[in-house]
Design a protein around this motif. Structure first.
Motif, mmCIF file in Angstrom:
data_model
loop_
_atom_site.group_PDB
_atom_site.id
_atom_site.type_symbol
_atom_site.label_atom_id
_atom_site.label_comp_id
_atom_site.label_asym_id
_atom_site.label_seq_id
_atom_site.Cartn_x
_atom_site.Cartn_y
_atom_site.Cartn_z
ATOM 1 N N GLN A 160 -3.851 5.384 -0.400
ATOM 2 C CA GLN A 160 -3.699 4.138 -0.829
ATOM 3 C C GLN A 160 -4.333 3.038 -0.152
ATOM 4 O O GLN A 160 -4.169 2.067 -0.806
ATOM 5 C CB GLN A 160 -2.222 4.555 -0.024
ATOM 6 N N TYR A 161 -5.332 3.659 0.557
ATOM 7 C CA TYR A 161 -6.296 2.236 0.907
ATOM 8 C C TYR A 161 -7.078 2.558 -0.316
ATOM 9 O O TYR A 161 -7.135 0.898 -0.228
ATOM 10 C CB TYR A 161 -7.033 3.080 1.887
ATOM 11 N N GLY A 164 -4.550 -0.437 -2.818
ATOM 12 C CA GLY A 164 -4.839 -0.840 -2.295
ATOM 13 C C GLY A 164 -5.796 -2.204 -2.101
ATOM 14 O O GLY A 164 -5.922 -3.545 -2.534
ATOM 15 N N HIS A 183 0.886 -1.255 0.040
ATOM 16 C CA HIS A 183 0.181 0.695 -0.290
ATOM 17 C C HIS A 183 1.351 1.137 0.092
ATOM 18 O O HIS A 183 -0.106 1.937 -0.166
ATOM 19 C CB HIS A 183 -0.818 0.115 1.687
#
Length: 457
Positions: free
Chosen positions: A244-245, A248, A191
């Motif tokens: 970034q979440y 991911g 991530h």
């Protein structure tokens, strides 16, 4: 004696041929895959050849809604065809889809995440009806078991449920972003990538004004409440962490898609794809940064909308994207499976979607319903918020049994991000009352135990 045996076999042959003429049925369930994030709905940050292959040979319903936006209750609905307010409390009093298929000539199998209300597979074998099963949270194991089952010789049609865990590992992903300990059930996700590789924040990133308290009790707990902070560890996130979440999460969808792709290809290589109806759906979605939310347990589209694909290579219209038909995945899955297998679904409330895929016949349905009980983590009396959602063609209405903002109405056609609550706007009184009436109708017709005093129209 030998002559009598031959005569007996001859008499049985018609029954065997009828059984063999029925199609195999495969149900693929993923965990926490939101229907908002698919190439079929225009989301550009995914590469999913497996799901795409299913969609290319069938119909994708983009208006699919789970019966309850959390796994145990949603799965109970899918297995029983009964709404969670009934199925979750008395799950084994309703015939499971596995038991029904087994009793109607199918070889049955279930591999992967079970999590059906509070039931355990080992202690409910007679009820769930799956001849072969393994409750597993490891997608690689689930994949291997499913592939091996497809490859084996079958003397009668099979009904298999392949229940993958991912993209549910996004829960662990969120904890890792917040430096909390966790582990992935399948493969790790990187991530910590540059923002230029991440999707932009969604247009509905902001929290709606006067959000329903039924959601707010779960919103952004801080690290002083570790029980809830582990569930939603986002209180200190900035744009970087959210994006970034999202990155991911998308990779986890692609990860489970690789399993889907390989499983479908196995069916094809074994010469069984043309005689196998495949359903693809999920138990619920994920917030994916919309309204600054991760995970489930809201009636917002990202959490409540789920993929729903029916695929049958060469047998039904292919590549159709149905943006109108309202689907309740918990109720309709059961009923449609029974219809395609020529089995009576009895008194289930679901709609038969095979009518849509065969003849484009419209489903007689003005709305679908979803349910939720939100534990009262932060309200003073600690009692839960009990809610119901009504989705119609252009609007979404939901209401909780208490709270100053318990009623919400969104024009999801013109406000798809659900940013403006219209329940107190006089210009929408007619729509508000129409959806209140829908809910009353549902409560009466389905014997729903949801009781509340709606405002007088």
């Amino acid at each position: 004696m030998k002559k009598l045996i031959i005569q007996f076999i001859v008499l049985l042959l018609p029954f065997f041929s009828v059984a063999q003429d029925k199609p195999n049925i495969l149900v693929i369930i993923t965990d926490q895959h939101s229907g908002k994030f698919m190439t079929q709905t225009g989301y550009p940050y995914l590469n999913t050849p497996g799901i795409d292959k299913l969609a290319d040979h069938g119909v994708t319903f983009t208006r699919g809604y789970c019966a309850y936006p959390v796994c145990m209750a949603s799965r109970a609905a899918m297995i029983t065809g009964v709404m969670p307010s009934k199925s979750s409390e008395m799950t084994t009093s309703y015939e499971s889809i596995g038991h029904k298929m087994k009793n109607n000539g199918y070889e049955t199998a279930f591999f992967g995440k079970w999590h059906v209300a509070s039931t355990k597979m080992k202690s409910t074998e007679e009820w769930h009806g799956f001849d072969t099963y393994k409750d597993s949270r490891r997608d690689k194991e689930t994949q291997n078991l499913s592939v091996n089952f497809v490859k084996k010789k079958h003397n009668k049609p099979f009904f298999m449920v392949t229940s993958y865990l991912n993209p549910h590992d996004c829960c662990g992903l969120a904890r890792k972003i917040s430096n909390l300990k966790d582990k992935y059930h399948d493969e790790p996700v990187n991530h910590n990538v540059p923002l230029d590789q991440c999707p932009p924040l969604p247009d509905n990133f902001e929290i709606p004004k006067d959000e329903a308290e039924g959601f707010y009790v779960r919103r952004s707990p801080d690290s002083t409440d570790m029980k809830m902070y582990r569930k939603h560890p986002v209180a200190y996130w900035k744009e970087k962490e959210w994006r970034q979440y999202m990155y991911g999460y998308d990779r986890l969808v692609e990860m489970v898609d690789r399993h889907v792709y390989n499983l479908v290809n196995t069916l094809e290589k074994e010469g069984k794809l043309d005689n196998t109806i495949i359903f693809y759906t999920a138990d619920h979605g994920d917030g994916h940064a919309a309204h600054q939310w991760n995970q489930k347990m809201t009636f917002y589209e990202e959490s409540i909308n789920v993929p729903f694909i029916i695929s049958w290579k060469g047998k039904i219209k292919k590549g159709i994207i149905d943006k109108k038909t309202l689907v309740n995945s918990g109720l309709d899955l059961y009923t449609t499976i029974c219809s395609l297998a020529e089995i009576d679904a009895e008194d289930r409330l679901g709609k038969d979607l095979s009518k849509v895929i065969d003849t484009n016949e419209m489903i007689n349905r003005d709305y679908v319903i979803s349910e939720m009980i939100q534990p009262g983590f932060t309200n003073e009396d600690k009692t839960p918020y009990i809610g119901r959602m009504v989705v119609s063609e252009d609007y979404k209405y939901f209401i909780f049994d208490k709270g100053e903002n318990r009623e919400q109405l969104f024009d999801i056609k013109n406000d798809p991000g659900e940013l403006k609550n219209l329940s107190k706007d006089a210009n929408y009184t007619k729509q508000l009352n129409r959806h209140r009436a829908y809910l009353r109708e549902w409560i009466e017709s389905s014997d729903d135990n949801f009781y509340l005093k709606l405002p007088v129209e």
